[in-house]
Design a protein around this motif. Structure first.
Motif, PDB file in Angstrom:
ATOM      1  N   ASP A  19      84.716  56.014  62.843  1.00 33.64           N
ATOM      2  CA  ASP A  19      83.890  56.082  61.879  1.00 33.64           C
ATOM      3  C   ASP A  19      82.775  55.032  62.219  1.00 33.64           C
ATOM      4  OD1 ASP A  19      85.743  57.204  60.068  1.00 33.64           O
ATOM      5  OD2 ASP A  19      86.339  55.886  59.324  1.00 33.64           O
ATOM      6  N   LYS A  20      81.510  55.402  61.345  1.00 32.60           N
ATOM      7  CA  LYS A  20      80.390  54.254  61.606  1.00 32.60           C
ATOM      8  C   LYS A  20      80.359  53.296  60.520  1.00 32.60           C
ATOM      9  CE  LYS A  20      75.352  54.701  62.088  1.00 32.60           C
ATOM     10  NZ  LYS A  20      74.110  55.484  62.027  1.00 32.60           N
ATOM     11  N   ILE A  21      80.415  52.125  60.910  1.00 28.32           N
ATOM     12  CA  ILE A  21      80.687  51.054  59.896  1.00 28.32           C
ATOM     13  C   ILE A  21      79.503  49.991  60.144  1.00 28.32           C
ATOM     14  CG2 ILE A  21      83.123  51.160  59.911  1.00 28.32           C
ATOM     15  CD1 ILE A  21      83.161  48.679  61.982  1.00 28.32           C
ATOM     16  N   LYS A  22      79.266  49.404  59.183  1.00 25.64           N
ATOM     17  CA  LYS A  22      78.153  47.973  59.298  1.00 25.64           C
ATOM     18  C   LYS A  22      79.132  46.741  58.902  1.00 25.64           C
ATOM     19  CE  LYS A  22      73.947  46.347  57.440  1.00 25.64           C
ATOM     20  NZ  LYS A  22      72.933  46.577  56.950  1.00 25.64           N
ATOM     21  N   ILE A  23      79.145  45.968  59.733  1.00 19.62           N
ATOM     22  CA  ILE A  23      79.735  44.386  59.398  1.00 19.62           C
ATOM     23  C   ILE A  23      78.676  43.335  58.858  1.00 19.62           C
ATOM     24  CG2 ILE A  23      81.138  42.464  60.323  1.00 19.62           C
ATOM     25  CD1 ILE A  23      82.216  44.567  62.502  1.00 19.62           C
ATOM     26  N   HIS A  24      78.795  42.985  57.651  1.00 14.63           N
ATOM     27  CA  HIS A  24      77.855  42.322  56.950  1.00 14.63           C
ATOM     28  C   HIS A  24      78.285  40.835  57.401  1.00 14.63           C
ATOM     29  CE1 HIS A  24      76.439  45.572  54.683  1.00 14.63           C
ATOM     30  NE2 HIS A  24      77.836  45.887  54.417  1.00 14.63           N
ATOM     31  N   ASP A  25      77.634  40.302  58.580  1.00  7.93           N
ATOM     32  CA  ASP A  25      77.814  39.154  59.095  1.00  7.93           C
ATOM     33  C   ASP A  25      76.219  38.408  58.981  1.00  7.93           C
ATOM     34  OD1 ASP A  25      78.421  36.751  60.244  1.00  7.93           O
ATOM     35  OD2 ASP A  25      79.175  37.443  62.036  1.00  7.93           O
ATOM     36  N   LYS A  26      76.194  37.245  58.528  1.00  6.80           N
ATOM     37  CA  LYS A  26      74.828  36.773  58.658  1.00  6.80           C
ATOM     38  C   LYS A  26      74.397  36.328  59.736  1.00  6.80           C
ATOM     39  CE  LYS A  26      76.469  31.958  57.309  1.00  6.80           C
ATOM     40  NZ  LYS A  26      76.168  30.763  56.416  1.00  6.80           N
ATOM     41  N   ASP A  27      75.299  35.861  60.707  1.00  7.66           N
ATOM     42  CA  ASP A  27      74.718  35.372  62.137  1.00  7.66           C
ATOM     43  C   ASP A  27      74.558  36.733  63.010  1.00  7.66           C
ATOM     44  OD1 ASP A  27      75.132  32.725  61.292  1.00  7.66           O
ATOM     45  OD2 ASP A  27      77.345  32.723  61.924  1.00  7.66           O
ATOM     46  N   LEU A  28      75.289  37.690  62.825  1.00  7.08           N
ATOM     47  CA  LEU A  28      75.338  38.848  63.657  1.00  7.08           C
ATOM     48  C   LEU A  28      75.544  40.113  62.912  1.00  7.08           C
ATOM     49  CD1 LEU A  28      74.741  39.849  66.641  1.00  7.08           C
ATOM     50  CD2 LEU A  28      77.335  39.544  67.243  1.00  7.08           C
ATOM     51  N   PRO A  29      74.677  40.567  62.258  1.00 10.95           N
ATOM     52  CA  PRO A  29      75.082  41.977  61.583  1.00 10.95           C
ATOM     53  C   PRO A  29      75.198  42.980  62.537  1.00 10.95           C
ATOM     54  CG  PRO A  29      72.791  41.299  61.376  1.00 10.95           C
ATOM     55  CD  PRO A  29      73.384  40.239  62.088  1.00 10.95           C
ATOM     56  N   VAL A  30      76.125  43.876  62.306  1.00 10.41           N
ATOM     57  CA  VAL A  30      76.502  44.609  63.518  1.00 10.41           C
ATOM     58  C   VAL A  30      76.671  45.975  62.674  1.00 10.41           C
ATOM     59  CG1 VAL A  30      78.270  45.686  65.006  1.00 10.41           C
ATOM     60  CG2 VAL A  30      78.238  43.108  64.807  1.00 10.41           C
ATOM     61  N   GLU A  31      75.856  47.359  63.261  1.00 14.45           N
ATOM     62  CA  GLU A  31      76.135  48.588  62.830  1.00 14.45           C
ATOM     63  C   GLU A  31      76.563  49.439  64.217  1.00 14.45           C
ATOM     64  OE1 GLU A  31      73.288  51.838  61.053  1.00 14.45           O
ATOM     65  OE2 GLU A  31      73.134  49.703  60.099  1.00 14.45           O
ATOM     66  N   ALA A  32      77.933  49.848  64.133  1.00 17.35           N
ATOM     67  CA  ALA A  32      78.304  50.558  65.209  1.00 17.35           C
ATOM     68  C   ALA A  32      79.407  51.491  64.843  1.00 17.35           C
ATOM     69  CB  ALA A  32      78.936  49.550  66.183  1.00 17.35           C
ATOM     70  N   ILE A  33      79.890  52.326  65.732  1.00 16.55           N
ATOM     71  CA  ILE A  33      80.980  53.235  65.621  1.00 16.55           C
ATOM     72  C   ILE A  33      82.118  52.735  66.230  1.00 16.55           C
ATOM     73  CG2 ILE A  33      81.803  55.593  66.493  1.00 16.55           C
ATOM     74  CD1 ILE A  33      78.793  56.435  66.683  1.00 16.55           C
ATOM     75  N   ILE A  34      83.171  52.787  65.637  1.00 21.65           N
ATOM     76  CA  ILE A  34      84.610  52.311  66.207  1.00 21.65           C
ATOM     77  C   ILE A  34      85.017  53.284  67.476  1.00 21.65           C
ATOM     78  CG2 ILE A  34      86.941  51.849  65.549  1.00 21.65           C
ATOM     79  CD1 ILE A  34      86.202  51.233  62.700  1.00 21.65           C
ATOM     80  N   GLU A  35      85.059  52.610  68.567  1.00 20.92           N
ATOM     81  CA  GLU A  35      85.677  53.395  69.661  1.00 20.92           C
ATOM     82  C   GLU A  35      87.190  53.148  69.882  1.00 20.92           C
ATOM     83  OE1 GLU A  35      83.718  52.781  73.418  1.00 20.92           O
ATOM     84  OE2 GLU A  35      82.228  53.980  72.690  1.00 20.92           O
ATOM     85  N   ASP A  36      87.747  51.998  69.538  1.00 22.51           N
ATOM     86  CA  ASP A  36      89.229  52.011  69.783  1.00 22.51           C
ATOM     87  C   ASP A  36      89.459  50.661  68.992  1.00 22.51           C
ATOM     88  OD1 ASP A  36      91.840  52.201  70.695  1.00 22.51           O
ATOM     89  OD2 ASP A  36      91.349  51.969  72.698  1.00 22.51           O
ATOM     90  N   ILE A  37      90.711  50.473  68.376  1.00 21.68           N
ATOM     91  CA  ILE A  37      91.327  49.562  67.665  1.00 21.68           C
ATOM     92  C   ILE A  37      92.553  48.963  68.565  1.00 21.68           C
ATOM     93  CG2 ILE A  37      92.538  48.646  65.776  1.00 21.68           C
ATOM     94  CD1 ILE A  37      91.127  51.046  64.413  1.00 21.68           C
TER      95      ILE A  37
END
Length: 179
Positions: A118-136
């Motif tokens: 899944d392609k997700i976006k983490i809403h972090d004010k210091d480091l916003p991340v838009e990425a694909i989950i490779e492994d958990i």
């Protein structure tokens, strides 16, 4: 036959009963984790991680129940466990983030709405991340940014931040499951 049974201490019978009870409990816990994993279409690697946690729980229960069966008194038992928990408490306080990441990993197994690919976006004010989950993993997520950068994101932070699903199963590497 009665002479053989009378020679064997009663603790042996208690031990056999405890082992059988714990084997049945372990079987049902693993079946429950397997059903949850299949129903939620969770990666088999994450389900196997839950099996390891179940084995650790069963081992701790076995030590506790067998020590009671073999006559360890409550005073000795409470002294041993209070000493062990005091040492563990100090050690875990020093490494509390590891414990919180493991706990978050268990919570994510049962209730994390996103899956590998899944392609997700983490809403972090210091480091916003838009990425694909490779492994958990047990401690962290492996995320692949759109630039190709590998990001390891702690499990406890992913549960504390707002996360948006941008695209379902954006990229799913088949055959990547570890044995």
């Amino acid at each position: 036959m009665n002479t053989i049974i009378s020679v064997i201490p009663v603790e042996v019978f208690y031990s056999i009963a405890i082992f059988l009870l714990l084997l049945i409990l372990q079987f049902f816990l693993k079946q429950a984790a397997k059903r949850v994993g299949e129903r939620a279409e969770i990666n088999i690697t994450r389900t196997r991680l839950m099996f390891k946690y179940i084995n650790i729980l069963i081992f701790i229960l076995a030590v506790f129940l067998l020590s009671i069966a073999w006559g360890v008194g409550w005073a000795e038992f409470s002294l041993i466990f209070s000493s062990v928990f005091a040492i563990l408490g100090v050690a875990l306080f020093a490494i509390w983030s590891i414990l919180s990441n493991i706990t978050s990993g268990v919570i994510m197994f049962f209730s994390f709405p996103y899956k590998i690919g899944d392609k997700i976006k983490i809403h972090d004010k210091d480091l916003p991340v838009e990425a694909i989950i490779e492994d958990i993993k047990a401690f962290h997520l492996h995320l692949r940014s759109l630039d190709g950068e590998l990001i390891t994101y702690p499990n406890n932070l992913i549960l504390q931040k707002a996360v948006s699903l941008l695209e379902k199963n954006a990229r799913l590497d088949e055959g990547k499951d570890a044995l």
